[in-house]
Design an enzyme around this catalytic site. Sequence first.
Site, short mmCIF file in Angstrom:
data_model
loop_
_atom_site.label_atom_id
_atom_site.label_comp_id
_atom_site.label_asym_id
_atom_site.label_seq_id
_atom_site.Cartn_x
_atom_site.Cartn_y
_atom_site.Cartn_z
N GLY A 433 -3.44 -7.40 -3.37
CA GLY A 433 -2.84 -8.13 -2.25
C GLY A 433 -1.52 -7.51 -1.85
O GLY A 433 -0.92 -6.75 -2.61
N SER A 437 6.91 -7.86 2.19
CA SER A 437 7.92 -7.26 1.31
C SER A 437 7.44 -7.11 -0.13
O SER A 437 8.25 -6.90 -1.03
CB SER A 437 9.20 -8.11 1.33
N VAL A 440 0.84 -6.71 -4.74
CA VAL A 440 0.38 -7.39 -5.95
C VAL A 440 -0.71 -6.53 -6.60
O VAL A 440 -1.65 -6.08 -5.92
CB VAL A 440 -0.15 -8.80 -5.65
N ASP A 550 6.71 -22.47 2.85
CA ASP A 550 5.71 -21.51 3.33
C ASP A 550 4.31 -21.92 2.87
O ASP A 550 3.56 -21.10 2.31
CB ASP A 550 6.05 -20.10 2.85
#
Length: 711
Positions: A433, A437, A440, A550
């Site tokens: 992923g 910024s 993963v 978020d």
Amino acid sequence: MSRQNDTVLSPGAALLFSTDGRLRLHSSTGQVESIAKTNQKASVASMLDSGNFVLYDSSWNIIWASFDYPSNTLLVGQKLGQERVLYSSISEADSSIGSFELCMQSDGNLNAYPIRSIFDGRYVYWSSNNPHAERNSSLNLAADSRIYLSNSIGLSILNLTEGGYPIDAKALYRVTFDVDSILRLYQHQMGLKGSSNSSILWTTIHEEDRCRVKGICGPNSICTINDADLSCICLPGFDFVDSENPNIGCKLNFTIIEDCFGNKGNADYTIFPLPNTLWEPSEYDILSKSSEEACSKDCLEDCNCVVAKFRDQMCIKQKLPLRFLRRNSSDPTKALVKIRNESLPNDLPTDTNVVITKKLGKKLGVVGVVLITFSIIFFLLSSYLIFSRQIWSSKINTRQASSPPDVVEEISLRSFTYDQLVIATDNFKEEIGRGASAKVYKGTLAMNGGREIAVKWLLNMVEGEPEFRNEMKIIGRTHHKNLVHLIGFCSEGSSRLLVYEFMKNGSLGSLLFNARERPSWNERMRISLEIARGIHYLHEECQTRIIHCDIKPQNILMDESWSAKISDFGLSKLLKTDQTRTYTMARGTRGYVAPEWYKSNSAITVKADIYSFGVLLFEIICCRKNMVLSAPEEEIVLMDWIDRCYVSGELRKVVGEEVVDMEELEKMVKVGLRCAQTEPDQRPSMKSLILMLEGTIVTQPPPPLCSDASV
């Protein structure tokens, strides 16, 4: 071709290139506005690969170009000429002219000012300081990301950045005078299938120095930075002019003239010292060869004095209002603020020992005893902490010196070395992923029986350092089955990595939008309830209340048993024990962000997460994204479409042919619409939402949505 101070266009607007060679904007209400104001007739309009929109005459001469009218951004090949200006925007959502301007001045210097000031050197908070300044200079952005000033014949006279970054179609660069009045250079690295990775390559003012921006806080208020958040706080003895808009400034909470000249001359005042405090000079009286005590006494006895400045044996009494207040630990200037005794603040965020000077020097003996007592306590406490730290350090076999101290002291997480994570991820071989910024990677901890992990590597440390610290502080304290578990971290040199438990089944976004077969209705309802319980824990049950900021499908991960877990706390906001609201810069993902984020100086509460959960709930119900441009016009914005179907009694449309319990569907829609209310106070708490989802309480019909609810 964005133009600041233009109103946001409603759906149905169109840009037309007419047969008479005019470029016009037709609004949905029938209004017509000329965009390119030129006396010549255009024959051709073209959007160039550079991003420049141009009009040509019949001889292919350019008669108008959007690059000649910059707003807040410069692209490669675009320039900012003499006496041309870039303006900051009001907010990320509102591109209207904000409070700051960046001007390419006639003397050849590039200067940043607050708009409400005159072009005077004392109001400049950042300057290019060009030693080779020439008239008719301009600001330019080269294809390799170099930002430079050039003279009238195009020769470079000053490099603001060195450049040298790749020149190819996959790397795009822009220079933007951002909402917070700081000029930044961005790189957008384009990937496969339209993906992109954005990073900041250069900035005029670093994050920790944002209080240098003159005018970021209003009169009589001090600019402070706490982690990634910038706040404006009032001087002691002052209150906000508008508590809902703290950036406007502060006013006195008492009338000193009435006390001094009226019948209340015996009112007792106090001097509150604020060390290392700077502001714009505004003196009305100066006393030389003074001491701090004499300066305090003189201000107390002066009916016109509210604030005095003491430095180098100079006592300088100031006129109100005070502008551009900020703290500077290296400056010896001390502010002496006169306040009523009953107004003495208890929670002013300062690292200074509060020293009280009473009128005419009363109670100096008491103050001395207090200081001596405090010194003894401080010595004993320091000795205990030093001894404890030595014991603690001997137990840690890591490179603790490179770890963030303010984080490590607050939470208990495992510290990994960079080399350990290189081995665990096989040199970061498998990327699972990425975001704006961070990337993963999947890994395995051999020392933990082959436990699978996910390693999040923050790439851009200009922005990434606050996110790294924030995520560690927040998720390191949480313990809930519907929150992803943070195992540890690595802080070594410039490398910042977070180590999580591995979520085998990816994100909820992939499950809803990309899976061959959508999850069943019952599964979707279970997932909705699990997410609600995780958010409720953050809002009400966690040791420190947390606003996630978020909530979206990509930040909900699915474990091996397909249970939902909330992740990615990099943008989250901690609330103090007695705090219910906060003031912070806009954060989150467009489409899921509550309307109050877009209102200037609006207070943010946990109800911002409730709005995002409502958007997410609609996506779970319909297994589609909130915004789909390829959908029929009336279905493009999911929230608006569901609202119309609910009002018209046609909810069956939103699930198509899928077999669902219509009573359950109506309940879920009503819950989502209650979450999506424009006013935060009209949204229910997460506890109430859980009771509605469980069917414990009846879900009442929601109020009508306002027109801006789907922003």
